[in-house]
Scaffold this motif. Structure first.
Motif, PDB file in Angstrom:
ATOM      1  N   ASP A 327       0.596 -62.547 -48.599  1.00  0.00           N
ATOM      2  CA  ASP A 327       0.914 -61.124 -48.678  1.00  0.00           C
ATOM      3  C   ASP A 327       0.879 -60.600 -47.248  1.00  0.00           C
ATOM      4  O   ASP A 327      -0.180 -60.518 -46.623  1.00  0.00           O
ATOM      5  N   MET A 328       2.038 -60.250 -46.715  1.00  0.00           N
ATOM      6  CA  MET A 328       2.120 -59.918 -45.297  1.00  0.00           C
ATOM      7  C   MET A 328       1.241 -58.737 -44.912  1.00  0.00           C
ATOM      8  O   MET A 328       0.574 -58.755 -43.867  1.00  0.00           O
ATOM      9  N   ASP A 329       1.207 -57.707 -45.727  1.00  0.00           N
ATOM     10  CA  ASP A 329       0.368 -56.546 -45.404  1.00  0.00           C
ATOM     11  C   ASP A 329      -1.113 -56.918 -45.356  1.00  0.00           C
ATOM     12  O   ASP A 329      -1.854 -56.467 -44.481  1.00  0.00           O
ATOM     13  N   ARG A 330      -1.545 -57.775 -46.296  1.00  0.00           N
ATOM     14  CA  ARG A 330      -2.967 -58.164 -46.315  1.00  0.00           C
ATOM     15  C   ARG A 330      -3.299 -59.045 -45.111  1.00  0.00           C
ATOM     16  O   ARG A 330      -4.379 -58.935 -44.528  1.00  0.00           O
ATOM     17  N   LEU A 331      -2.383 -59.929 -44.740  1.00  0.00           N
ATOM     18  CA  LEU A 331      -2.602 -60.761 -43.554  1.00  0.00           C
ATOM     19  C   LEU A 331      -2.711 -59.910 -42.300  1.00  0.00           C
ATOM     20  O   LEU A 331      -3.578 -60.139 -41.446  1.00  0.00           O
ATOM     21  N   LEU A 332      -1.836 -58.928 -42.183  1.00  0.00           N
ATOM     22  CA  LEU A 332      -1.856 -58.053 -41.005  1.00  0.00           C
ATOM     23  C   LEU A 332      -3.131 -57.218 -40.972  1.00  0.00           C
ATOM     24  O   LEU A 332      -3.700 -56.984 -39.899  1.00  0.00           O
ATOM     25  N   GLU A 333      -3.593 -56.792 -42.119  1.00  0.00           N
ATOM     26  CA  GLU A 333      -4.845 -56.034 -42.162  1.00  0.00           C
ATOM     27  C   GLU A 333      -6.019 -56.879 -41.683  1.00  0.00           C
ATOM     28  O   GLU A 333      -6.924 -56.383 -41.005  1.00  0.00           O
ATOM     29  N   ASP A 334      -5.994 -58.171 -42.039  1.00  0.00           N
ATOM     30  CA  ASP A 334      -7.062 -59.054 -41.587  1.00  0.00           C
ATOM     31  C   ASP A 334      -7.020 -59.222 -40.068  1.00  0.00           C
ATOM     32  O   ASP A 334      -8.054 -59.271 -39.408  1.00  0.00           O
ATOM     33  N   VAL A 335      -5.820 -59.295 -39.508  1.00  0.00           N
ATOM     34  CA  VAL A 335      -5.666 -59.402 -38.057  1.00  0.00           C
ATOM     35  C   VAL A 335      -6.085 -58.103 -37.374  1.00  0.00           C
ATOM     36  O   VAL A 335      -6.822 -58.106 -36.380  1.00  0.00           O
ATOM     37  N   PHE A 336      -5.624 -56.981 -37.909  1.00  0.00           N
ATOM     38  CA  PHE A 336      -5.912 -55.673 -37.298  1.00  0.00           C
ATOM     39  C   PHE A 336      -7.370 -55.264 -37.444  1.00  0.00           C
ATOM     40  O   PHE A 336      -7.872 -54.434 -36.688  1.00  0.00           O
ATOM     41  N   LYS A 337      -8.042 -55.827 -38.458  1.00  0.00           N
ATOM     42  CA  LYS A 337      -9.391 -55.387 -38.830  1.00  0.00           C
ATOM     43  C   LYS A 337      -9.389 -53.898 -39.198  1.00  0.00           C
ATOM     44  O   LYS A 337     -10.334 -53.166 -38.959  1.00  0.00           O
ATOM     45  N   MET A 338      -8.290 -53.478 -39.797  1.00  0.00           N
ATOM     46  CA  MET A 338      -8.147 -52.119 -40.323  1.00  0.00           C
ATOM     47  C   MET A 338      -6.995 -52.113 -41.312  1.00  0.00           C
ATOM     48  O   MET A 338      -6.186 -53.049 -41.345  1.00  0.00           O
ATOM     49  N   SER A 339      -6.919 -51.082 -42.131  1.00  0.00           N
ATOM     50  CA  SER A 339      -5.849 -50.999 -43.128  1.00  0.00           C
ATOM     51  C   SER A 339      -4.516 -50.712 -42.453  1.00  0.00           C
ATOM     52  O   SER A 339      -4.461 -50.236 -41.309  1.00  0.00           O
ATOM     53  N   VAL A 340      -3.436 -51.022 -43.169  1.00  0.00           N
ATOM     54  CA  VAL A 340      -2.102 -50.697 -42.658  1.00  0.00           C
ATOM     55  C   VAL A 340      -1.995 -49.199 -42.408  1.00  0.00           C
ATOM     56  O   VAL A 340      -1.416 -48.760 -41.406  1.00  0.00           O
ATOM     57  N   GLU A 341      -2.596 -48.396 -43.298  1.00  0.00           N
ATOM     58  CA  GLU A 341      -2.545 -46.938 -43.153  1.00  0.00           C
ATOM     59  C   GLU A 341      -3.209 -46.498 -41.852  1.00  0.00           C
ATOM     60  O   GLU A 341      -2.656 -45.678 -41.108  1.00  0.00           O
ATOM     61  N   ASP A 342      -4.381 -47.068 -41.559  1.00  0.00           N
ATOM     62  CA  ASP A 342      -5.087 -46.701 -40.323  1.00  0.00           C
ATOM     63  C   ASP A 342      -4.325 -47.179 -39.096  1.00  0.00           C
ATOM     64  O   ASP A 342      -4.308 -46.513 -38.056  1.00  0.00           O
ATOM     65  N   PHE A 344      -1.049 -47.486 -38.864  1.00  0.00           N
ATOM     66  CA  PHE A 344       0.049 -46.529 -38.710  1.00  0.00           C
ATOM     67  C   PHE A 344      -0.437 -45.287 -37.969  1.00  0.00           C
ATOM     68  O   PHE A 344       0.220 -44.794 -37.046  1.00  0.00           O
ATOM     69  N   SER A 345      -1.574 -44.770 -38.383  1.00  0.00           N
ATOM     70  CA  SER A 345      -2.108 -43.536 -37.795  1.00  0.00           C
ATOM     71  C   SER A 345      -2.470 -43.721 -36.326  1.00  0.00           C
ATOM     72  O   SER A 345      -2.242 -42.835 -35.507  1.00  0.00           O
ATOM     73  N   LYS A 346      -3.028 -44.893 -36.014  1.00  0.00           N
ATOM     74  CA  LYS A 346      -3.520 -45.115 -34.655  1.00  0.00           C
ATOM     75  C   LYS A 346      -2.437 -45.553 -33.686  1.00  0.00           C
ATOM     76  O   LYS A 346      -2.408 -45.127 -32.521  1.00  0.00           O
ATOM     77  N   PHE A 347      -1.519 -46.413 -34.146  1.00  0.00           N
ATOM     78  CA  PHE A 347      -0.541 -47.004 -33.227  1.00  0.00           C
ATOM     79  C   PHE A 347       0.914 -46.647 -33.546  1.00  0.00           C
ATOM     80  O   PHE A 347       1.793 -46.889 -32.729  1.00  0.00           O
ATOM     81  N   GLY A 348       1.178 -46.102 -34.723  1.00  0.00           N
ATOM     82  CA  GLY A 348       2.535 -45.711 -35.081  1.00  0.00           C
ATOM     83  C   GLY A 348       3.302 -46.791 -35.813  1.00  0.00           C
ATOM     84  O   GLY A 348       2.947 -47.977 -35.781  1.00  0.00           O
ATOM     85  N   GLU A 349       4.381 -46.367 -36.481  1.00  0.00           N
ATOM     86  CA  GLU A 349       5.161 -47.308 -37.282  1.00  0.00           C
ATOM     87  C   GLU A 349       5.858 -48.358 -36.430  1.00  0.00           C
ATOM     88  O   GLU A 349       5.958 -49.530 -36.812  1.00  0.00           O
ATOM     89  N   ARG A 353       5.831 -52.380 -37.033  1.00  0.00           N
ATOM     90  CA  ARG A 353       7.036 -53.174 -37.310  1.00  0.00           C
ATOM     91  C   ARG A 353       7.151 -54.355 -36.355  1.00  0.00           C
ATOM     92  O   ARG A 353       7.664 -55.418 -36.730  1.00  0.00           O
ATOM     93  N   ARG A 354       6.690 -54.205 -35.132  1.00  0.00           N
ATOM     94  CA  ARG A 354       6.715 -55.321 -34.178  1.00  0.00           C
ATOM     95  C   ARG A 354       5.794 -56.443 -34.645  1.00  0.00           C
ATOM     96  O   ARG A 354       6.167 -57.627 -34.614  1.00  0.00           O
ATOM     97  N   GLU A 355       4.580 -56.088 -35.073  1.00  0.00           N
ATOM     98  CA  GLU A 355       3.638 -57.099 -35.553  1.00  0.00           C
ATOM     99  C   GLU A 355       4.152 -57.748 -36.834  1.00  0.00           C
ATOM    100  O   GLU A 355       4.020 -58.949 -37.053  1.00  0.00           O
ATOM    101  N   GLU A 356       4.751 -56.926 -37.699  1.00  0.00           N
ATOM    102  CA  GLU A 356       5.305 -57.423 -38.958  1.00  0.00           C
ATOM    103  C   GLU A 356       6.418 -58.437 -38.687  1.00  0.00           C
ATOM    104  O   GLU A 356       6.478 -59.504 -39.317  1.00  0.00           O
ATOM    105  N   ALA A 357       7.294 -58.111 -37.739  1.00  0.00           N
ATOM    106  CA  ALA A 357       8.405 -59.009 -37.394  1.00  0.00           C
ATOM    107  C   ALA A 357       7.890 -60.315 -36.794  1.00  0.00           C
ATOM    108  O   ALA A 357       8.419 -61.398 -37.067  1.00  0.00           O
ATOM    109  N   ALA A 358       6.837 -60.216 -35.976  1.00  0.00           N
ATOM    110  CA  ALA A 358       6.256 -61.416 -35.360  1.00  0.00           C
ATOM    111  C   ALA A 358       5.651 -62.338 -36.420  1.00  0.00           C
ATOM    112  O   ALA A 358       5.802 -63.568 -36.360  1.00  0.00           O
ATOM    113  N   LEU A 359       4.975 -61.742 -37.407  1.00  0.00           N
ATOM    114  CA  LEU A 359       4.398 -62.537 -38.489  1.00  0.00           C
ATOM    115  C   LEU A 359       5.492 -63.178 -39.336  1.00  0.00           C
ATOM    116  O   LEU A 359       5.393 -64.359 -39.705  1.00  0.00           O
TER     117      LEU A 359
END
Length: 469
Positions: A327-342, A344-349, A353-359
């Motif tokens: 699950d790409m969103d869950r994998l990214l959350e594990d890497v970020f050590k924060m939720s996708v929502e957080d 987005f708020s901290k770094f922007g969409e 999208r760059r991290e999502e594309a890299a994964l």
């Protein structure tokens, strides 16, 4: 051990027991439960540093542990991990003495040696300089103290390796990075250090905090092979290298980077926090990977609007095919050590999208696997090209009414802030209409989730299997 039906590496089951009897009980239990038809060989990594009071016991007590395990020496990986590399053993001045005792008494099939104890004396000069510059002072001081306190010289390592080879023990030179990830150059030089120290097996394990960190680890065996081609005097090949990226994203390295490794580390208790996979699941995954890896379309990408049920569908589908599921969103959350929502708020969409594309790029290069993609994956043309090239694209669709019902508790969805805070239904409808055609235009098959039918999975599986022919 059973002969292999396929050219697969054995599985190394990591055991973390607090008493030696616990190791023996687990080994016997797994051996008895192991199905005869299984085509996998097994080794057992005994993490001796987990034994209760390991740092308080004397030499005779340690010898008693070794004698208790002698019956299993031909299937054992002996590991005594120190605190500076994520273990529990703190008697640094006794480390090399205890390794020698293990080799003299136990003579295990494999023996893990922390290479940091020797790197100050011998190794790539550029790598040592990088170590001084890049490691934080606290960790470097701890590492230096371990080296100097232990007074281990290269000649001692040479004699130890000579003795081990006489006993038919293969020595694993391991290097663990547990504080901050290092860049690609540092990792490669560390691999060269391990080679220069003449270990039988080179092992690097590193924490990962970004998608790039995982890619750097995945690239290491390939980079080393290229280095070998340019330097014919290098004797090692990919079979002598074990690469492990720690964290849930590290499952990728365990599944796909160690195909030709001496063994693959797994757990006997289910998934671990550092990305180890339950040994029974790994058996299923590797068997399915063998089956599908030559497919023209090896991956299955699940796309669709948020709330349509991609994660649930993908998870069920992966179980039917016995393939790994990501699950790409869950994998990214594990890497970020924060939720996708957080994030987005901290770094922007755009950053997301760059991290999502890299994964996505990494997952497209490995596989086969089933992948649940984020709803916005289709907004970048490069992502579409990658998915089309490496797999089949399954669109899940549902009515706006069904989606609104499914999202009724999803207050933190980053693109639905106005919808939940201001009650602006048009925000959701607008986004739904914008993406509807995107999903339909690129998909190989479309599945309705308004009314869920079991045969929907069969339709996807039939399509997937058609690319094996």
């Amino acid at each position: 051990m059973n002969s292999l039906e396929h050219d697969r590496p054995p599985l190394a089951i990591t055991l973390t027991e607090d008493r030696v009897e616990g190791f023996i009980e687990k080994i016997e239990s797994i051996k008895k439960s192991k199905e005869i038809r299984s085509s996998f060989n097994y080794y057992f990594e005994c993490r001796i540093d987990f034994i209760k009071d390991i740092n308080k016991m004397g030499k005779e007590e340690f010898i008693a542990i070794l004698n208790a395990l002698k019956h299993y020496r031909n299937i054992l990986i002996f590991t005594l991990r120190t605190k500076s590399e994520g273990g529990h053993f703190s008697k640094i001045d006794k480390y090399f003495e205890y390794l020698n005792l293990a080799e003299d008494i136990l003579k295990p099939k494999f023996l893990d040696v922390e290479a940091k104890f020797f790197m100050e004396y011998k190794g790539n000069e550029e790598s040592k300089e990088l170590l001084r510059k890049m490691d934080n002072e606290k960790f470097l001081r701890k590492m230096d103290n371990a080296i100097y306190d232990s007074k281990i010289k290269p000649a001692q390592l040479h004699d130890f390796l000579k003795k081990s080879h006489k006993n038919s023990t293969k020595v694993i030179g391991s290097f663990h990075i547990i504080d901050e990830p290092k860049d690609k150059k540092f990792l490669f030089n560390k691999l060269l250090d391990l080679y220069n120290l003449n270990f039988d097996i080179l092992k690097i394990a590193s924490i990962s905090k970004s998608v790039e960190d995982v890619k750097n680890m995945l690239d290491l065996p390939k980079d080393f092979l290229e280095y070998k081609k340019a330097n014919p005097n290098i004797a090692f090949d990919k079979k002598d290298i074990i690469i492990i990226s720690m964290g849930q994203l590290g499952e990728i390295t365990r599944l796909y980077s160690n195909e030709n490794a001496p063994f693959i580390f797994v757990t006997e208790k289910g998934k671990s926090k550092i990305g180890q996979i339950f040994y029974k699941d790994m058996e299923k995954y590797l068997s399915a990977i063998d089956k599908f890896k030559k497919s023209k379309k090896k991956n299955i990408y699940i796309i669709g609007f948020m709330g349509v049920g991609k994660t649930n569908f993908g998870n069920i589908l992966s179980k039917k095919l016995k393939l790994p599921f990501f699950d790409m969103d869950r994998l990214l959350e594990d890497v970020f050590k924060m939720s996708v929502e957080d994030y987005f708020s901290k770094f922007g969409e755009e950053a997301f999208r760059r991290e999502e594309a890299a994964l996505l790029a990494i997952l497209s290069e490995v596989g086969p696997c089933v992948i649940s993609c984020g709803g916005g994956i289709v907004t970048h043309k490069e992502n579409i090209f990658i998915m089309k090239k490496s797999g089949i694209i399954v669109e899940l669709y549902a009515s706006l009414y069904t989606i609104k019902y499914n999202l009724r508790h999803s207050y933190k969805r980053p693109l639905l802030k106005d919808f939940f805070e201001k009650g602006e239904v048009l925000t959701l409808k607008k986004l739904f209409i914008e993406r509807k055609d995107m999903y339909q235009d690129i998909s190989d098959i479309s599945i309705s989730r308004n009314k869920r039918v079991k045969s929907d999975f069969d339709r996807v599986i039939d399509l997937y299997l058609s690319y094996l022919k």
